[in-house]
Enzyme design. Sequence first.
Site: not given
Length: 335
Positions: A124, A148, A152
Amino acid sequence: MRVLVTGGAGYIGSHTLVELLADGHEALVVDNLSNGFQEALNRAKQLSNKHFGFIDCDIRDAVSLGKAFAAFKPDAVLHFAGLKAVGESVEKPLAYYDNNVGGTLSLLRAMDAHGCQRIVFSSSATVYGTPHYLPLDEAHPLEPVNPYGQTKLMVETMLRDWAGDGRKACALRYFNPVGAHESGRMGEDPRGIPNNLMPYVAQVAIGRRDALNVFGNDYDTRDGTGERDYIHITDLAHAHLASLRALDDLADFEALNIGTGAGTTVKELVDAYAQAAGREIKCYYVGPRAGDVASTIACPKQAQAKLDWTARLNIDDASRASWHWQSQNPEGYGE
Ligand code: NAD
Ligand code: UD1
């Protein structure tokens, strides 16, 4: 190729699955349905008119995953499975590390055990954190600002270390995926209140929600509202096919931006959607959302050069496709 698709019952996975089958690949979906839909898989089967396998299991379940690899013998993995809500990751960081990092560790172990050497991973743009400059290229510092984003980046690091000796990994750093399948049979169906802009606007248009809260109208952008690089889900799906094709010729580990290179503000997206739906979208202007930045825009040149891929669809296309899906399926998949 024989492609194992983790998270194939989710939003991006299900759309990619349909394009994968249309391109002549064989697929096995592994998904625990924590945020995916059996009905998305049913529709993928109808749309593609092709058979594919499905195993309802968690990728952290090494025994079940091992059986899936042994039976299907995949040539490559498309790895979508993971948790993706930024706010939830702040409240429950360990769940995110466990699922996203632990899940990928389990997956790579299974790949090693069964001689599968190719993986394309859903990363992302969130790995960049707050932009130091725009457009964001792959050389921009990696400074995620929430758990989050950290997961990643950790998975990218793990893939970088795993790759080599014939093992190939490509991390696609998605910007803002939007839109739906052109048939209107598949689309995004968030559980609960949508966190992201387009699904929220879609629910306002269909009458499930009263109005959009526009987070901030005093940013340094064309009209004061936040600007993002929205990538149509069909273009995004094609980027995965292009990655599978290119993988053997890429460096052992590659991380590539997947975006259009153009920004759209909240106000512009709302106008495009209102036009597509032929309905007014009621908006209230409220204060900025914590953690938001004014603009993010991708520099997609590396993906264009290395994958021979480019985004072809724009925000009007995405709005029309989303509305087609939302108006035909007011309650989403209805599960
Ligand atoms: P999604 O939640 O719709 O799909 C993820 C799928 O993975 C779901 O079907 C879920 O049931 C499954 N899953 C989750 N944990 C699992 C586990 N441990 N084992 C098996 N299955 C599991 O999300 P999406 O929007 O399709 O996103 C797919 C991937 O792309 C995610 O990794 C996400 O972080 C990443 N991504 C998404 C966006 C976005 O805006 N949608 C942006 C950038 C990156
Ligand atoms: C969010 C995530 C990001 C993730 C991305 C794509 C946060 C802080 N960031 O980013 O990590 O990679 O989704 O999944 O959650 N907006 C409104 N009203 C709304 C919803 C959004 O005005 O109800 C605005 C936002 O302020 C932003 C734009 O719309 O300017 C897009 O928002 P969103 O779809 O949530 O994406 P990101 O903010 O890019």
